[in-house]
Design an enzyme around this catalytic site. Structure first.
Site, short mmCIF file in Angstrom:
data_model
loop_
_atom_site.label_atom_id
_atom_site.label_comp_id
_atom_site.label_asym_id
_atom_site.label_seq_id
_atom_site.Cartn_x
_atom_site.Cartn_y
_atom_site.Cartn_z
CB ILE A 40 -7.62 -12.12 -33.35
CG1 ILE A 40 -6.97 -12.89 -34.58
CG2 ILE A 40 -8.52 -10.99 -33.71
CD1 ILE A 40 -8.22 -13.66 -35.21
CE1 TYR A 64 -1.10 -16.95 -43.54
CE2 TYR A 64 -2.66 -18.29 -45.08
CZ TYR A 64 -1.28 -17.72 -44.71
OH TYR A 64 -0.32 -17.62 -45.50
CB THR A 65 -8.85 -15.66 -46.37
OG1 THR A 65 -7.84 -14.51 -46.79
CG2 THR A 65 -9.53 -15.45 -45.25
CE1 TYR A 128 -9.13 -20.07 -44.93
CE2 TYR A 128 -10.54 -21.82 -46.16
CZ TYR A 128 -10.34 -20.30 -45.65
OH TYR A 128 -11.54 -19.74 -45.25
N1 LIG Z 1 -13.24 -15.79 -49.21
C1 LIG Z 1 -13.54 -16.61 -49.14
O1 LIG Z 1 -13.76 -17.35 -50.10
C2 LIG Z 1 -14.14 -17.49 -47.90
C3 LIG Z 1 -14.65 -18.70 -48.16
C4 LIG Z 1 -15.46 -19.19 -46.90
C5 LIG Z 1 -15.22 -18.77 -45.74
N2 LIG Z 1 -14.53 -17.56 -45.59
C6 LIG Z 1 -14.37 -17.18 -44.18
O2 LIG Z 1 -14.79 -15.94 -44.24
C7 LIG Z 1 -14.33 -14.91 -43.26
C8 LIG Z 1 -14.14 -13.77 -44.17
O3 LIG Z 1 -13.20 -13.98 -45.13
P1 LIG Z 1 -12.84 -12.64 -45.87
O4 LIG Z 1 -13.22 -13.18 -47.36
O5 LIG Z 1 -13.43 -11.55 -45.80
O6 LIG Z 1 -11.33 -12.73 -45.75
P2 LIG Z 1 -10.25 -11.46 -46.01
O7 LIG Z 1 -10.75 -10.31 -47.22
O8 LIG Z 1 -9.11 -12.14 -46.25
O9 LIG Z 1 -10.23 -10.59 -44.76
C9 LIG Z 1 -9.53 -11.29 -43.44
C10 LIG Z 1 -9.07 -10.02 -42.65
O10 LIG Z 1 -8.39 -10.73 -41.54
C11 LIG Z 1 -7.44 -9.93 -41.14
N3 LIG Z 1 -6.50 -10.60 -40.32
C12 LIG Z 1 -5.51 -11.49 -40.86
N4 LIG Z 1 -4.61 -11.61 -39.61
C13 LIG Z 1 -5.27 -11.10 -38.60
C14 LIG Z 1 -4.81 -10.85 -37.18
N5 LIG Z 1 -3.83 -11.41 -36.43
N6 LIG Z 1 -5.74 -10.30 -36.38
C15 LIG Z 1 -6.61 -9.52 -37.02
N7 LIG Z 1 -7.08 -9.33 -38.33
C16 LIG Z 1 -6.43 -10.14 -39.00
C17 LIG Z 1 -6.83 -9.27 -42.67
O11 LIG Z 1 -6.23 -8.24 -42.43
P3 LIG Z 1 -4.72 -7.80 -43.15
O12 LIG Z 1 -5.44 -7.74 -44.62
O13 LIG Z 1 -4.45 -6.58 -42.59
O14 LIG Z 1 -4.15 -8.95 -43.23
C18 LIG Z 1 -8.11 -9.24 -43.45
O15 LIG Z 1 -8.37 -7.88 -43.27
C19 LIG Z 1 -13.00 -15.52 -42.93
O16 LIG Z 1 -13.41 -16.31 -41.63
C20 LIG Z 1 -12.88 -16.76 -43.70
O17 LIG Z 1 -12.26 -18.08 -43.50
C21 LIG Z 1 -14.09 -17.10 -46.43
#
Ligand SMILES: NC(=O)c1ccc[n+]([C@@H]2O[C@H](COP(=O)([O-])OP(=O)(O)OC[C@H]3O[C@@H](n4cnc5c(N)ncnc54)[C@H](OP(=O)(O)O)[C@@H]3O)[C@@H](O)[C@H]2O)c1
Length: 285
Positions: A40, A64-65, A128
């Site tokens: 992206i 980026y998490t 973040y």
């Molecule tokens: N986890 C939490 O506790 C939490 C809390 C509040 C909000 N959120 C939000 O919820 C959403 C989903 O989070 P999640 O926990 O499912 O995150 P996640 O498991 O870390 O997944 C994020 C995904 O984004 C991909 N990604 C990273 N850089 C990318 C790029 N340049 N282009 C395309 N894909 C890319 C990663 O791929 P790679 O693995 O290949 O890098 C990964 O598969 C995010 O917006 C996060 O900020 C998360």
């Protein structure tokens, strides 16, 4: 029937959407793109994908998490969370696509002592949260049709998350200390996935920012305790203060979110976090 692009499809939220689309059946067509399929941060790739796909919706699960790593990796966090969000929002604007963008409770500084509403002032404590907030602004500026869904403390049977880390540690150690002075709400990513799919299937609700987490409140200590109870782990768990467990990124002391807006718009009842935790632990079997 709608055509839906899911970015960051190999993350935990992306995988939950994929599972629900497969198991629950859907009249819609979902197209799942991992980071390897669609980066992206590359506008040329993004716009080509949108022009070719002619999507009705895009759910952006890419981010980026890594909250602590972001503190020393501003460029990469900005690239994904700000530039990536801008690229998707711009492509959505150019192709009349509705963007569902996921954001975080970490856009708040945690100084409130009652649940945060969507209109509360944002003031992120770390890189973040700051990059996620700038990403929200890019979505608002560039996507005429957008939903920003802020969520908190996501976990599931997929990818890396607190629940899975706790279960692993319980198998490796006899004792563990977990912080007991940060309050928020754990959210099962599958519940969030269902709500995102519900938004798509509902007559358009008003565009804008919505808060979604499970119901109830917890500290990380409460969350860990519930995980061990439900999973029948015997481990000596103690509460500790944030200062006793220093990490690179500052976190909000309180980040419970008010969900009235989304409950009213979608006419939904949100599951309590402990009930959803039971489902997630069951799904690990
Ligand atoms: N986890 C939490 O506790 C939490 C809390 C509040 C909000 N959120 C939000 O919820 C959403 C989903 O989070 P999640 O926990 O499912 O995150 P996640 O498991 O870390 O997944 C994020 C995904 O984004 C991909 N990604 C990273 N850089 C990318 C790029 N340049 N282009 C395309 N894909 C890319 C990663 O791929 P790679 O693995 O290949 O890098 C990964 O598969 C995010 O917006 C996060 O900020 C998360």
């Amino acid at each position: 029937m709608s055509k839906i692009l899911v970015t960051g499809a190999n993350g935990q939220l992306g995988q939950c959407i994929k599972e629900l689309a497969l198991t629950k059946g859907t009249k819609n067509t979902y197209i799942f793109k991992s980071s390897a399929d669609l980066n992206i941060t590359e506008y040329a790739q993004v716009i080509a994908e949108f022009m070719l796909g002619q999507f009705d919706f895009c759910i952006n699960c890419a981010a980026y998490t890594n909250v602590d790593k972001a503190e020393s990796d501003l460029d990469n966090a900005t690239n994904v969370n700000v530039i990536g969000a801008k690229n998707l929002a711009t492509a959505c604007g150019k192709t009349n696509t509705t963007l569902l963008h996921i954001s975080t409770d970490f856009v708040f500084d945690g100084t409130k002592d009652s649940p945060y509403v969507e209109t509360d002032i944002t003031s992120a404590l770390g890189v973040y949260g700051q990059t996620k907030l700038l990403g929200e602004n890019e979505v608002i500026k560039n996507a005429p049709k957008y939903y920003i869904i802020r969520t908190s403390w996501l976990y599931s049977e997929y990818a890396h998350n607190f629940m899975k880390t706790m279960i692993r540690l319980a198998n490796e150690r006899d004792a563990l200390s977990v912080v007991s002075d940060q309050t928020g709400t754990p959210t099962y990513a599958k519940d969030l996935a269902e709500v995102l799919m519900h938004i798509i299937n509902t007559n358009p609700i008003a565009y804008g920012i919505y808060h979604y987490s499970n119901e109830g409140i917890a500290t990380w200590f409460d969350f860990a305790k519930a995980i061990f109870e439900i999973n029948n782990n015997t481990i000596n768990l103690s509460p500790i203060a944030t200062e006793a467990y220093p990490l690179p990124a500052k976190r909000p002391k309180y980040s419970v979110m008010d969900k009235s807006k989304i409950k009213q718009a979608l006419q939904i009842k949100i599951p309590d976090w402990k009930e959803s935790l039971k489902s997630a632990i069951k799904a690990l079997d």
